[in-house]
Design a protein around this motif. Structure first.
Motif, PDB file in Angstrom:
ATOM      1  N   VAL A 192      -2.143   2.265 -13.725  1.00  0.00           N
ATOM      2  CA  VAL A 192      -2.566   0.865 -13.845  1.00  0.00           C
ATOM      3  C   VAL A 192      -1.797  -0.011 -12.866  1.00  0.00           C
ATOM      4  O   VAL A 192      -2.378  -0.800 -12.110  1.00  0.00           O
ATOM      5  CB  VAL A 192      -2.377   0.358 -15.298  1.00  0.00           C
ATOM      6  N   TRP A 193      -0.468   0.119 -12.835  1.00  0.00           N
ATOM      7  CA  TRP A 193       0.339  -0.727 -11.955  1.00  0.00           C
ATOM      8  C   TRP A 193       0.146  -0.368 -10.481  1.00  0.00           C
ATOM      9  O   TRP A 193       0.105  -1.249  -9.620  1.00  0.00           O
ATOM     10  CB  TRP A 193       1.813  -0.670 -12.358  1.00  0.00           C
ATOM     11  N   LEU A 199       0.804  -1.222   0.000  1.00  0.00           N
ATOM     12  CA  LEU A 199       0.000   0.000   0.000  1.00  0.00           C
ATOM     13  C   LEU A 199       0.838   1.275   0.000  1.00  0.00           C
ATOM     14  O   LEU A 199       0.325   2.343  -0.338  1.00  0.00           O
ATOM     15  CB  LEU A 199      -0.978  -0.016   1.178  1.00  0.00           C
ATOM     16  N   ILE A 200       2.092   1.166   0.354  1.00  0.00           N
ATOM     17  CA  ILE A 200       2.991   2.323   0.277  1.00  0.00           C
ATOM     18  C   ILE A 200       3.698   2.343  -1.081  1.00  0.00           C
ATOM     19  O   ILE A 200       4.146   3.389  -1.548  1.00  0.00           O
ATOM     20  CB  ILE A 200       3.991   2.313   1.453  1.00  0.00           C
ATOM     21  N   GLY A 201       3.743   1.196  -1.746  1.00  0.00           N
ATOM     22  CA  GLY A 201       4.402   1.081  -3.051  1.00  0.00           C
ATOM     23  C   GLY A 201       3.997   2.122  -4.079  1.00  0.00           C
ATOM     24  O   GLY A 201       4.860   2.674  -4.769  1.00  0.00           O
ATOM     25  N   PRO A 202       2.700   2.416  -4.227  1.00  0.00           N
ATOM     26  CA  PRO A 202       2.315   3.422  -5.222  1.00  0.00           C
ATOM     27  C   PRO A 202       2.953   4.797  -4.989  1.00  0.00           C
ATOM     28  O   PRO A 202       3.153   5.551  -5.938  1.00  0.00           O
ATOM     29  CB  PRO A 202       0.790   3.486  -5.087  1.00  0.00           C
ATOM     30  N   HIS A 225       6.531  10.678 -18.347  1.00  0.00           N
ATOM     31  CA  HIS A 225       5.497  10.492 -19.366  1.00  0.00           C
ATOM     32  C   HIS A 225       4.958   9.063 -19.402  1.00  0.00           C
ATOM     33  O   HIS A 225       4.686   8.526 -20.474  1.00  0.00           O
ATOM     34  CB  HIS A 225       6.008  10.914 -20.744  1.00  0.00           C
ATOM     35  N   VAL A 226       4.788   8.459 -18.224  1.00  0.00           N
ATOM     36  CA  VAL A 226       4.220   7.106 -18.135  1.00  0.00           C
ATOM     37  C   VAL A 226       3.078   7.053 -17.114  1.00  0.00           C
ATOM     38  O   VAL A 226       2.811   6.000 -16.542  1.00  0.00           O
ATOM     39  CB  VAL A 226       5.300   6.049 -17.798  1.00  0.00           C
ATOM     40  N   LYS A 227       2.398   8.187 -16.919  1.00  0.00           N
ATOM     41  CA  LYS A 227       1.362   8.214 -15.880  1.00  0.00           C
ATOM     42  C   LYS A 227       0.253   7.195 -16.131  1.00  0.00           C
ATOM     43  O   LYS A 227      -0.161   6.517 -15.190  1.00  0.00           O
ATOM     44  CB  LYS A 227       0.776   9.602 -15.696  1.00  0.00           C
ATOM     45  N   PRO A 228      -0.274   7.038 -17.347  1.00  0.00           N
ATOM     46  CA  PRO A 228      -1.331   6.028 -17.514  1.00  0.00           C
ATOM     47  C   PRO A 228      -0.879   4.628 -17.081  1.00  0.00           C
ATOM     48  O   PRO A 228      -1.611   3.925 -16.386  1.00  0.00           O
ATOM     49  CB  PRO A 228      -1.650   6.079 -19.010  1.00  0.00           C
ATOM     50  N   GLN A 229       0.336   4.230 -17.428  1.00  0.00           N
ATOM     51  CA  GLN A 229       0.854   2.926 -17.021  1.00  0.00           C
ATOM     52  C   GLN A 229       1.110   2.891 -15.512  1.00  0.00           C
ATOM     53  O   GLN A 229       0.873   1.881 -14.854  1.00  0.00           O
ATOM     54  CB  GLN A 229       2.159   2.586 -17.757  1.00  0.00           C
TER      55      GLN A 229
END
Length: 171
Positions: free
Chosen positions: A105-106, A84-87, A98-102
């Motif tokens: 998701v992850w 839960l801290i990972g994000p 420039h990878v916010k959508p990915q």
């Protein structure tokens, strides 16, 4: 806002919003952060209590089985906190790349994993507490009942709502 057509989900429906992929990722990221704030607070409090248990005088009186449950619970609590801290780490390490959508998701997948681990941690902690408090097999039934309730609240009800929404869209 630009005059772009509504974004489509994998299922073929639209999001109902007129937003770009980046705007959608920003909105989903903000929603995810709010959810994580709630979950992280609870996990940190639970984990803190778990860490303190070993220093209590009665800990020495625990049976081998209860000590094993305690160790499993602490390990689950640690794994839950990490998931839960990972994000937060995703956000910090990937911002501006420039990878916010990915990333969304992850981070969302990691959050769901964290919720599953939290479910396991809570069940394990409840089992330990009820075994010490009740000294009988009633504790297993009570944990089972609470596990079922948590599964309903966290996973079954949302899945049911999603199924209802999908069948309404198909009608």
């Amino acid at each position: 806002m630009t005059d772009t057509p509504p974004q489509h989900h994998r299922e073929g429906g639209t999001t109902g919003r007129n937003e770009s992929a980046e705007e959608r990722a920003d909105r989903r990221w903000a929603d995810l952060l709010q959810e994580l704030r709630v979950a992280q607070t609870g996990v940190q409090i639970l984990f803190g209590f778990l860490l303190a248990v070993v220093f209590q005088p009665r800990f020495a009186d625990l049976s081998t089985a209860n000590r094993t449950i305690y160790v499993v619970t602490v390990l689950l609590g640690s794994a839950t906190a990490a998931a839960l801290i990972g994000p937060v780490s995703y956000h910090r390490l990937l911002t501006g790349r420039h990878v916010k959508p990915q990333t969304v998701v992850w981070a969302s997948r990691l959050t769901v994993l964290g919720l599953v681990l939290l479910f396991c941690t809570m069940c394990s902690a409840l089992l330990l507490i009820l075994r010490v408090a009740l000294h009988n097999t009633l504790s297993l039934w009570l944990v089972g009942a609470m596990a079922l309730w948590s599964l309903l609240c966290w996973f079954v009800f949302p899945a049911w709502l999603l199924a209802q929404a999908s069948s309404n869209r198909e009608s």
